[in-house]
Design a protein around this motif. Structure first.
Motif, PDB file in Angstrom:
ATOM      1  N   ILE A   1      33.316  44.161  42.319  1.00  0.00           N
ATOM      2  CA  ILE A   1      33.931  43.680  41.074  1.00  0.00           C
ATOM      3  C   ILE A   1      34.549  44.842  40.304  1.00  0.00           C
ATOM      4  O   ILE A   1      33.937  45.911  40.200  1.00  0.00           O
ATOM      5  CB  ILE A   1      32.839  43.041  40.166  1.00  0.00           C
ATOM      6  CG1 ILE A   1      32.077  41.926  40.881  1.00  0.00           C
ATOM      7  CG2 ILE A   1      33.438  42.572  38.833  1.00  0.00           C
ATOM      8  CD1 ILE A   1      32.887  40.727  41.276  1.00  0.00           C
TER       9      ILE A   1
ATOM     10  N   ILE B   1      30.782  35.179  44.045  1.00  0.00           N
ATOM     11  CA  ILE B   1      30.641  36.594  43.670  1.00  0.00           C
ATOM     12  C   ILE B   1      29.525  37.295  44.447  1.00  0.00           C
ATOM     13  O   ILE B   1      29.393  38.509  44.381  1.00  0.00           O
ATOM     14  CB  ILE B   1      30.431  36.790  42.147  1.00  0.00           C
ATOM     15  CG1 ILE B   1      29.162  36.096  41.654  1.00  0.00           C
ATOM     16  CG2 ILE B   1      31.654  36.338  41.380  1.00  0.00           C
ATOM     17  CD1 ILE B   1      28.789  36.521  40.237  1.00  0.00           C
TER      18      ILE B   1
ATOM     19  N   LYS C   1      46.900  42.266  38.529  1.00  0.00           N
ATOM     20  CA  LYS C   1      47.006  41.275  39.602  1.00  0.00           C
ATOM     21  C   LYS C   1      48.448  41.135  40.101  1.00  0.00           C
ATOM     22  O   LYS C   1      48.698  41.008  41.298  1.00  0.00           O
ATOM     23  CB  LYS C   1      46.485  39.922  39.093  1.00  0.00           C
ATOM     24  CG  LYS C   1      46.446  38.851  40.151  1.00  0.00           C
ATOM     25  CD  LYS C   1      46.176  37.490  39.540  1.00  0.00           C
ATOM     26  CE  LYS C   1      46.446  36.412  40.580  1.00  0.00           C
ATOM     27  NZ  LYS C   1      46.635  35.109  39.961  1.00  0.00           N
TER      28      LYS C   1
ATOM     29  N   THR D   1      26.179  40.491  42.916  1.00  0.00           N
ATOM     30  CA  THR D   1      27.386  41.202  43.352  1.00  0.00           C
ATOM     31  C   THR D   1      26.992  42.489  44.064  1.00  0.00           C
ATOM     32  O   THR D   1      25.860  42.971  43.920  1.00  0.00           O
ATOM     33  CB  THR D   1      28.291  41.542  42.156  1.00  0.00           C
ATOM     34  OG1 THR D   1      27.534  42.309  41.224  1.00  0.00           O
ATOM     35  CG2 THR D   1      28.796  40.286  41.475  1.00  0.00           C
TER      36      THR D   1
ATOM     37  N   ASP E   1      37.135  42.808  45.208  1.00  0.00           N
ATOM     38  CA  ASP E   1      37.350  41.391  45.533  1.00  0.00           C
ATOM     39  C   ASP E   1      37.833  40.598  44.324  1.00  0.00           C
ATOM     40  O   ASP E   1      38.646  39.700  44.449  1.00  0.00           O
ATOM     41  CB  ASP E   1      36.043  40.772  46.039  1.00  0.00           C
ATOM     42  CG  ASP E   1      35.604  41.399  47.357  1.00  0.00           C
ATOM     43  OD1 ASP E   1      36.333  41.221  48.351  1.00  0.00           O
ATOM     44  OD2 ASP E   1      34.558  42.071  47.381  1.00  0.00           O
ATOM     45  N   TYR E   2      37.268  40.916  43.146  1.00  0.00           N
ATOM     46  CA  TYR E   2      37.661  40.192  41.931  1.00  0.00           C
ATOM     47  C   TYR E   2      37.740  41.135  40.736  1.00  0.00           C
ATOM     48  O   TYR E   2      36.897  42.022  40.595  1.00  0.00           O
ATOM     49  CB  TYR E   2      36.642  39.094  41.577  1.00  0.00           C
ATOM     50  CG  TYR E   2      36.617  37.966  42.555  1.00  0.00           C
ATOM     51  CD1 TYR E   2      37.616  36.991  42.561  1.00  0.00           C
ATOM     52  CD2 TYR E   2      35.594  37.877  43.493  1.00  0.00           C
ATOM     53  CE1 TYR E   2      37.583  35.957  43.478  1.00  0.00           C
ATOM     54  CE2 TYR E   2      35.565  36.845  44.412  1.00  0.00           C
ATOM     55  CZ  TYR E   2      36.566  35.891  44.401  1.00  0.00           C
ATOM     56  OH  TYR E   2      36.545  34.876  45.308  1.00  0.00           O
TER      57      TYR E   2
ATOM     58  N   LYS F   1      30.102  40.629  46.488  1.00  0.00           N
ATOM     59  CA  LYS F   1      31.483  41.063  46.250  1.00  0.00           C
ATOM     60  C   LYS F   1      31.562  42.324  45.375  1.00  0.00           C
ATOM     61  O   LYS F   1      30.659  42.600  44.581  1.00  0.00           O
ATOM     62  CB  LYS F   1      32.264  39.938  45.558  1.00  0.00           C
ATOM     63  CG  LYS F   1      32.410  38.678  46.400  1.00  0.00           C
ATOM     64  CD  LYS F   1      33.273  38.925  47.619  1.00  0.00           C
ATOM     65  CE  LYS F   1      33.764  37.645  48.281  1.00  0.00           C
ATOM     66  NZ  LYS F   1      32.690  36.887  48.911  1.00  0.00           N
TER      67      LYS F   1
ATOM     68  N   PRO G   1      42.602  38.993  42.951  1.00  0.00           N
ATOM     69  CA  PRO G   1      42.367  37.826  42.088  1.00  0.00           C
ATOM     70  C   PRO G   1      41.500  38.130  40.870  1.00  0.00           C
ATOM     71  O   PRO G   1      40.683  39.056  40.898  1.00  0.00           O
ATOM     72  CB  PRO G   1      41.671  36.825  43.007  1.00  0.00           C
ATOM     73  CG  PRO G   1      41.199  37.588  44.179  1.00  0.00           C
ATOM     74  CD  PRO G   1      42.006  38.843  44.281  1.00  0.00           C
ATOM     75  N   ILE G   2      41.695  37.332  39.824  1.00  0.00           N
ATOM     76  CA  ILE G   2      40.911  37.472  38.592  1.00  0.00           C
ATOM     77  C   ILE G   2      39.864  36.358  38.557  1.00  0.00           C
ATOM     78  O   ILE G   2      40.183  35.207  38.851  1.00  0.00           O
ATOM     79  CB  ILE G   2      41.821  37.319  37.349  1.00  0.00           C
ATOM     80  CG1 ILE G   2      42.943  38.361  37.373  1.00  0.00           C
ATOM     81  CG2 ILE G   2      41.011  37.431  36.054  1.00  0.00           C
ATOM     82  CD1 ILE G   2      44.025  38.124  36.324  1.00  0.00           C
ATOM     83  N   ALA G   3      38.639  36.707  38.190  1.00  0.00           N
ATOM     84  CA  ALA G   3      37.617  35.682  37.935  1.00  0.00           C
ATOM     85  C   ALA G   3      37.373  35.686  36.432  1.00  0.00           C
ATOM     86  O   ALA G   3      36.649  36.532  35.918  1.00  0.00           O
ATOM     87  CB  ALA G   3      36.344  35.998  38.706  1.00  0.00           C
TER      88      ALA G   3
END
Ligand SMILES: [Zn+2]
Length: 227
Positions: free
Chosen positions: A190, A185, A140, A215, A112-113, A188, A146-148
């Motif tokens: 990671i 988060i 990306k 997470t 997800d991230y 999610k 997407p980047i967090a």
């Protein structure tokens, strides 16, 4: 594009970060002689490395890496130019190489991230940028994950780990990271990203705080691992 690149190459020559030869307009970031010399890590080695670095802690669910980092060889030269001479285009390119070569593996993780491993703000201002962030941007651009970037912070300044043993490295990064409580988060998957994963101590410590923050699963990837 080609004419513009030719024009720019004439006035602003682009240099291969490994062999320092001038790139021609068909070459991107790394020259065609050096690119095939970057030594890929095999699936068998990735499996063994995962067992050694991450299996016992049960923090990192899976991991992958693209190249071997050997002293004074191509990958070392390239990462050095990127990190210490501020050539962030190299980072974008390395991220794109990870995405193109390891896409199937990364897709299977349902990420997800992407979380770039953060630098302490003093280190970041000394270097001018976080190298892992640019590698993440390269991934990306290809995989649209997407980047967090600002949810994980390095709250403690840690010494360089180059000369530390595995146990010393674990101690050195203990409680070094802080995750901002954030609903996005929760639950999610990671992907933690670093330029080089050596013992895995930093990645595991980041993973630990992310799991505590709710997470689901943590995966890890890097451009390189030591030979
Ligand atoms: Zn070269």
């Amino acid at each position: 594009m080609t004419r513009i690149q030719k024009f720019l190459d004439f006035f602003l020559p682009r240099i291969c970060p490994s062999c320092k030869s001038q790139l021609d307009f068909t070459e991107e970031v790394i020259c065609r002689k050096c690119l095939p010399r970057l030594k890929r890590v095999s699936e068998d080695i990735i499996f063994t490395e995962f067992q050694d670095k991450f299996k016992n802690d049960r923090i990192i669910s899976d991991f992958t890496s693209l190249y071997y980092f050997e002293k004074d060889k191509e990958v070392h030269n390239i990462i050095h130019e990127f990190k210490y001479n501020g050539k962030f285009r190299i980072g974008l390119y390395l991220g794109a190489l990870i995405a193109c070569n390891l896409e199937t593996r990364i897709r299977s993780w349902n990420i997800d991230y992407i979380f770039p491993v953060p630098l302490h703000h003093l280190r970041r201002s000394e270097r001018g940028f976080n190298q892992s962030y640019y590698i993440a941007k390269g991934i990306k651009s290809q995989l649209k994950i997407p980047i967090a970037a600002n949810l994980l912070k390095r709250q403690r300044f840690t010494d360089s780990q180059t000369h530390l043993s595995i146990i010393e490295r674990k101690e050195n990064v203990k409680d070094a990271f802080l995750v901002k409580k954030n609903k996005i988060i929760s639950g999610k998957n990671i992907l933690l990203l670093d330029d080089v994963i050596t013992t895995g101590a930093t990645i595991s410590e980041c993973g630990k705080v992310l799991l505590k923050a709710g997470t689901a699963k943590i995966y890890a990837a890097s451009v390189a691992i030591p030979q």
